[in-house]
Design an enzyme around this catalytic site. Structure first.
Site, PDB file in Angstrom:
ATOM      1  N   SER A  15      40.584 104.003  55.469  1.00 17.43           N
ATOM      2  CA  SER A  15      41.618 105.303  56.907  1.00 17.43           C
ATOM      3  C   SER A  15      40.576 105.369  57.836  1.00 17.43           C
ATOM      4  O   SER A  15      41.043 105.247  59.305  1.00 17.43           O
ATOM      5  CB  SER A  15      42.458 105.962  56.448  1.00 17.43           C
ATOM      6  OG  SER A  15      41.474 107.427  55.740  1.00 17.43           O
ATOM      7  N   ASN A  16      38.775 105.941  57.683  1.00 21.37           N
ATOM      8  CA  ASN A  16      38.230 106.678  58.612  1.00 21.37           C
ATOM      9  C   ASN A  16      37.700 104.874  58.841  1.00 21.37           C
ATOM     10  O   ASN A  16      37.736 105.770  60.463  1.00 21.37           O
ATOM     11  CB  ASN A  16      37.334 107.175  57.724  1.00 21.37           C
ATOM     12  CG  ASN A  16      37.764 108.498  57.591  1.00 21.37           C
ATOM     13  OD1 ASN A  16      37.546 109.384  58.221  1.00 21.37           O
ATOM     14  ND2 ASN A  16      37.416 108.921  56.351  1.00 21.37           N
ATOM     15  N   LEU A  87      30.319 104.149  49.213  1.00 20.08           N
ATOM     16  CA  LEU A  87      29.986 104.945  47.646  1.00 20.08           C
ATOM     17  C   LEU A  87      28.802 105.122  46.881  1.00 20.08           C
ATOM     18  O   LEU A  87      28.713 105.127  46.396  1.00 20.08           O
ATOM     19  CB  LEU A  87      31.309 105.320  47.208  1.00 20.08           C
ATOM     20  CG  LEU A  87      32.417 105.321  47.296  1.00 20.08           C
ATOM     21  CD1 LEU A  87      33.234 105.149  46.052  1.00 20.08           C
ATOM     22  CD2 LEU A  87      32.261 106.777  47.426  1.00 20.08           C
ATOM     23  N   HIS A 106      31.232 113.673  55.233  1.00 18.47           N
ATOM     24  CA  HIS A 106      31.836 113.451  54.367  1.00 18.47           C
ATOM     25  C   HIS A 106      33.077 114.921  54.072  1.00 18.47           C
ATOM     26  O   HIS A 106      33.116 115.675  55.058  1.00 18.47           O
ATOM     27  CB  HIS A 106      30.576 114.724  53.301  1.00 18.47           C
ATOM     28  CG  HIS A 106      30.600 115.445  52.454  1.00 18.47           C
ATOM     29  ND1 HIS A 106      30.086 114.282  51.265  1.00 18.47           N
ATOM     30  CD2 HIS A 106      31.211 116.172  51.722  1.00 18.47           C
ATOM     31  CE1 HIS A 106      30.048 115.096  49.866  1.00 18.47           C
ATOM     32  NE2 HIS A 106      31.310 116.851  50.312  1.00 18.47           N
TER      33      HIS A 106
HETATM   34  C1  GRF Z   1      36.292 109.869  53.137  1.00 22.15           C
HETATM   35  O1  GRF Z   1      37.277 110.977  52.965  1.00 22.15           O
HETATM   36  C2  GRF Z   1      35.881 110.494  53.300  1.00 22.15           C
HETATM   37  O2  GRF Z   1      35.495 111.462  53.654  1.00 22.15           O
HETATM   38  C3  GRF Z   1      34.552 110.208  51.825  1.00 22.15           C
HETATM   39  O3  GRF Z   1      35.280 108.623  50.723  1.00 22.15           O
HETATM   40  C4  GRF Z   1      36.285 108.788  52.235  1.00 22.15           C
HETATM   41  C5  GRF Z   1      37.400 107.833  52.170  1.00 22.15           C
HETATM   42  O4  GRF Z   1      38.222 106.919  52.649  1.00 22.15           O
HETATM   43  N1  GRF Z   1      33.326 109.840  51.798  1.00 22.15           N
HETATM   44  P1  GRF Z   1      38.884 106.230  53.353  1.00 22.15           P
HETATM   45  O5  GRF Z   1      38.329 104.847  52.630  1.00 22.15           O
HETATM   46  O6  GRF Z   1      37.878 106.260  55.067  1.00 22.15           O
HETATM   47  O7  GRF Z   1      40.171 106.278  53.427  1.00 22.15           O
END
Ligand code: GRF
Length: 224
Positions: A15-16, A87, A106
């Site tokens: 989603s980011n 991750l 983060h």
């Molecule tokens: C986010 O909360 C980011 O801060 C963390 O992992 C999550 C990733 O979410 N590192 P997405 O895959 O971007 O939906």
């Protein structure tokens, strides 16, 4: 207008990544998502990349093939790397090759609630267990230690009575989707100007601990 070529490393939903792709669709955006790289071939983020016609690349599952990752980033002429829900620990040689040119988002206010094992739901559970009334999102430079590099941008998010890890995570994630593109664009402006993203950063003067995610971006800490 020249744009900074950005690689986004992902392991999950992305989603980011989507927030970055959307921001980069603007004609005046300083960043271009040149490739998306995942250590998981089943990551939903790869679908988002393909839908945006961005090269979607898969690397080894543990992400420790430093030479392979470096070759891939060089092949795509990458200038800035963004970890967005990635991750795995990035190998030291890759961190060194992109010193001050690698960002991570983060889901808490670093330096609290970061470090090895602090990812996903665990972060929000730790925040709730601590009793703090304030969490947030952080964008920072990546160094050789987990969640340790220089903080570039932060946005506070209140912890509400009765919050669960899920409700808090959703509130923080909504903020990440605004903070990460803003921080990446700010860094790209600095790269285009020949400066380092580790340079000048300022706190919004109205930064107060009680602001919520509905507040405008000038309440966040953003690149100067
Ligand atoms: C986010 O909360 C980011 O801060 C963390 O992992 C999550 C990733 O979410 N590192 P997405 O895959 O971007 O939906």
């Amino acid at each position: 207008m020249s744009r900074v070529r950005v690689a986004v490393l992902v392991s999950g939903h992305g989603s980011n990544l989507q927030a970055l792709l959307d921001a980069c669709a603007a004609p005046d955006c300083e960043a271009e998502i040149a490739c998306v790289v995942s250590n998981r071939e089943d990551a939903g983020a790869l679908e988002r990349a393909r839908a945006a016609r961005v090269p979607a690349l898969v690397i080894d599952r543990d992400g420790q093939d430093a030479a392979g990752l470096l070759a891939l980033l060089r092949h795509h002429a990458i200038q800035l790397v963004v970890l967005a829900g990635y991750l795995k620990k990035v190998p030291d040689t890759v961190v060194a090759a992109f010193r001050d040119r690698m960002l991570n988002v983060h889901p808490a206010l670093l330096p609290a609630f970061g470090g090895p094992g602090m990812y996903g739901r665990r972060v929000h559970e730790a925040v709730l267990a601590s009793g703090t009334r304030l969490s947030g999102a952080t964008v920072h430079l990546v160094d050789e230690q987990y969640d340790h590099g220089r903080i570039l941008a932060q946005w506070p998010v209140p912890v509400h009575p009765g919050d669960t890890a899920e409700t808090l995570a959703a509130r923080v994630l909504a903020v990440e989707h605004q903070l990460l593109p803003a921080a990446v664009r700010g860094c790209c402006r600095q790269v285009l100007a020949g400066a380092s993203p580790s340079g000048l950063f300022v706190a919004g003067e109205r930064f107060v601990p009680s602001v919520g995610p509905s507040q405008p971006l000038d309440h966040a800490l953003i690149p100067a």
